[in-house]
Each structure stands twice: as structure tokens, then as C-alpha cells.
Design a protein around this motif. Structure first.
Motif, PDB file in Angstrom:
ATOM      1  N   LYS A  78      11.138 -39.285  28.500  1.00 28.33           N
ATOM      2  CA  LYS A  78      10.114 -39.850  28.964  1.00 28.33           C
ATOM      3  C   LYS A  78       9.196 -39.391  30.019  1.00 28.33           C
ATOM      4  N   GLN A  79       8.019 -39.971  30.434  1.00 29.76           N
ATOM      5  CA  GLN A  79       7.125 -39.424  31.442  1.00 29.76           C
ATOM      6  C   GLN A  79       7.899 -40.065  32.985  1.00 29.76           C
ATOM      7  N   ARG A  80       7.622 -39.225  33.944  1.00 29.26           N
ATOM      8  CA  ARG A  80       7.700 -39.592  35.236  1.00 29.26           C
ATOM      9  C   ARG A  80       7.168 -40.764  35.532  1.00 29.26           C
ATOM     10  N   GLU A  81       7.853 -41.776  36.199  1.00 29.44           N
ATOM     11  CA  GLU A  81       7.212 -43.150  36.651  1.00 29.44           C
ATOM     12  C   GLU A  81       7.443 -43.363  37.958  1.00 29.44           C
ATOM     13  N   LEU A  82       6.673 -43.976  38.854  1.00 30.80           N
ATOM     14  CA  LEU A  82       6.656 -44.525  40.084  1.00 30.80           C
ATOM     15  C   LEU A  82       7.438 -45.739  40.057  1.00 30.80           C
ATOM     16  N   VAL A  83       8.677 -45.620  40.771  1.00 34.12           N
ATOM     17  CA  VAL A  83       9.531 -46.966  40.713  1.00 34.12           C
ATOM     18  C   VAL A  83       9.282 -47.804  42.154  1.00 34.12           C
ATOM     19  N   ALA A  84       9.229 -47.025  43.179  1.00 37.37           N
ATOM     20  CA  ALA A  84       8.867 -48.114  44.626  1.00 37.37           C
ATOM     21  C   ALA A  84       8.119 -47.024  45.440  1.00 37.37           C
ATOM     22  N   SER A  85       7.329 -47.543  46.352  1.00 36.48           N
ATOM     23  CA  SER A  85       6.540 -46.882  47.482  1.00 36.48           C
ATOM     24  C   SER A  85       6.436 -47.720  48.569  1.00 36.48           C
ATOM     25  N   ILE A  86       6.424 -46.835  49.598  1.00 36.21           N
ATOM     26  CA  ILE A  86       6.338 -47.498  51.050  1.00 36.21           C
ATOM     27  C   ILE A  86       5.516 -46.816  51.897  1.00 36.21           C
ATOM     28  N   SER A  87       4.652 -47.633  52.621  1.00 35.62           N
ATOM     29  CA  SER A  87       3.335 -47.101  53.361  1.00 35.62           C
ATOM     30  C   SER A  87       4.092 -46.591  54.694  1.00 35.62           C
ATOM     31  N   THR A  88       3.040 -46.222  55.405  1.00 33.50           N
ATOM     32  CA  THR A  88       3.679 -45.647  56.888  1.00 33.50           C
ATOM     33  C   THR A  88       4.120 -46.946  57.696  1.00 33.50           C
ATOM     34  N   VAL A  89       3.581 -48.236  57.573  1.00 35.54           N
ATOM     35  CA  VAL A  89       3.689 -49.314  58.305  1.00 35.54           C
ATOM     36  C   VAL A  89       5.029 -50.170  57.495  1.00 35.54           C
ATOM     37  N   GLY A  90       5.252 -49.894  56.263  1.00 36.83           N
ATOM     38  CA  GLY A  90       6.281 -50.541  55.688  1.00 36.83           C
ATOM     39  C   GLY A  90       5.952 -51.395  54.517  1.00 36.83           C
ATOM     40  N   PHE A  91       4.593 -51.483  54.192  1.00 40.71           N
ATOM     41  CA  PHE A  91       4.296 -52.320  53.067  1.00 40.71           C
ATOM     42  C   PHE A  91       5.011 -51.519  51.865  1.00 40.71           C
ATOM     43  N   THR A  92       5.459 -52.313  50.841  1.00 36.47           N
ATOM     44  CA  THR A  92       6.166 -51.873  49.659  1.00 36.47           C
ATOM     45  C   THR A  92       5.534 -52.112  48.373  1.00 36.47           C
ATOM     46  N   ASN A  93       5.937 -51.611  47.446  1.00 33.78           N
ATOM     47  CA  ASN A  93       5.717 -51.861  46.104  1.00 33.78           C
ATOM     48  C   ASN A  93       6.422 -51.392  45.004  1.00 33.78           C
ATOM     49  N   TYR A  94       6.581 -52.209  44.103  1.00 30.53           N
ATOM     50  CA  TYR A  94       7.701 -51.741  43.003  1.00 30.53           C
ATOM     51  C   TYR A  94       7.286 -51.855  41.639  1.00 30.53           C
ATOM     52  N   ALA A  95       7.715 -51.150  40.648  1.00 27.02           N
ATOM     53  CA  ALA A  95       7.712 -51.292  39.448  1.00 27.02           C
ATOM     54  C   ALA A  95       8.118 -52.647  39.126  1.00 27.02           C
ATOM     55  N   ASP A  96       7.563 -53.312  37.646  1.00 24.91           N
ATOM     56  CA  ASP A  96       8.114 -54.494  37.397  1.00 24.91           C
ATOM     57  C   ASP A  96       9.503 -54.455  37.097  1.00 24.91           C
ATOM     58  N   SER A  97       9.949 -53.284  36.335  1.00 25.92           N
ATOM     59  CA  SER A  97      11.278 -53.178  35.873  1.00 25.92           C
ATOM     60  C   SER A  97      12.320 -53.206  36.965  1.00 25.92           C
ATOM     61  N   VAL A  98      11.998 -52.973  38.179  1.00 25.40           N
ATOM     62  CA  VAL A  98      13.034 -53.166  39.162  1.00 25.40           C
ATOM     63  C   VAL A  98      12.853 -53.892  40.391  1.00 25.40           C
ATOM     64  N   LYS A  99      11.755 -54.681  40.272  1.00 33.39           N
ATOM     65  CA  LYS A  99      11.674 -55.672  40.906  1.00 33.39           C
ATOM     66  C   LYS A  99      12.805 -56.637  41.186  1.00 33.39           C
ATOM     67  N   GLY A 100      13.262 -57.136  42.581  1.00 33.13           N
ATOM     68  CA  GLY A 100      14.310 -57.778  42.770  1.00 33.13           C
ATOM     69  C   GLY A 100      15.681 -57.281  42.644  1.00 33.13           C
ATOM     70  N   ARG A 101      15.593 -55.901  42.325  1.00 36.15           N
ATOM     71  CA  ARG A 101      16.751 -55.300  41.996  1.00 36.15           C
ATOM     72  C   ARG A 101      16.827 -53.978  43.047  1.00 36.15           C
ATOM     73  N   PHE A 102      15.781 -53.300  43.223  1.00 35.87           N
ATOM     74  CA  PHE A 102      15.497 -52.236  43.979  1.00 35.87           C
ATOM     75  C   PHE A 102      14.933 -52.713  45.471  1.00 35.87           C
ATOM     76  N   THR A 103      15.328 -51.972  46.335  1.00 34.99           N
ATOM     77  CA  THR A 103      14.494 -52.117  47.638  1.00 34.99           C
ATOM     78  C   THR A 103      14.395 -50.774  48.272  1.00 34.99           C
TER      79      THR A 103
END
Length: 112
Positions: free
Chosen positions: A42-67
């Protein structure tokens, strides 16, 4: 500048792991960071990201499970993974977003 990832391993479904990625040689607090994963075939995928000030984003597949969170004093970004599923099995990489700087990858294997 180097990224050192660690924390992978073998865990049963429903278990937890915490990945760490320590940065050296840079002003870590100025960098947005991401965790990616790549499963076999499979291709490499972005799972989660965090900005310099702490804003976060998650792939739908891991929301609610990963932090994703960061400790700028330790130059480290973490990925707390709970309720792991077999489909989370992959090599996980950290990255300084917007750059070609990647960690070496750490294997996560989730058994059913």
C-alpha cells in the motif's frame, strides 16, 4: 537534523502502543510534525499531524483511537495508539511536514 522513531512492537487487537519521534539538531518547536504509515503493498498515508501550536488532524480510520501530541521541551512528538486493529499493522514514520526529513520507521504489528 535527524528524527529518531521508536516504540513499535507486536500487540494484540484492542491493545495500545505509544510511538515516539525525537528530533535533534533543529528548532523543533517551529516544525509541524506528522505520523505516516505504510502497510505492505500500500501507499504511505498520513495518519496524524500536529501544528506548531498544537492543532491536530487525523485520518478517518484512526479518529477516536489515536492521539498525536508533542513535548517541545523534549523535542519529541508522540502517537498514542489505542484500541489497535489488525489493519493498523504497518511501518510508522514521523516526518517534519513540508520537508523531506523522515524518521527511520518503526514496525507496528497487531495480531487478531
Amino acid at each position: 537534523v535527524q528524527l529518531q522513531a521508536s516504540g513499535g512492537g507486536l500487540v494484540q487487537a484492542g491493545g495500545s502502543l505509544r510511538l515516539s519521534c525525537e528530533a535533534s539538531g533543529s528548532v523543533f518547536s517551529n516544525d509541524a510534525m506528522g505520523w505516516y504509515r505504510q502497510a505492505p503493498g500500500k501507499q504511505r498515508e498520513l495518519v496524524a499531524s500536529i501544528s506548531t501550536v498544537g492543532f491536530t488532524n487525523y485520518a478517518d480510520s484512526v479518529k477516536g483511537r489515536f492521539t498525536i501530541f508533542r513535548d517541545n521541551a523534549k523535542n519529541t512528538v508522540y502517537l498514542q495508539m489505542n484500541n489497535l486493529k489488525p489493519e493498523d499493522t504497518a511501518v510508522y514514520y514521523c516526518r517534519v511536514l513540508g520537508s523531506n526529513l523522515w524518521g527511520q520507521g518503526t514496525q507496528v504489528t497487531v495480531s487478531s
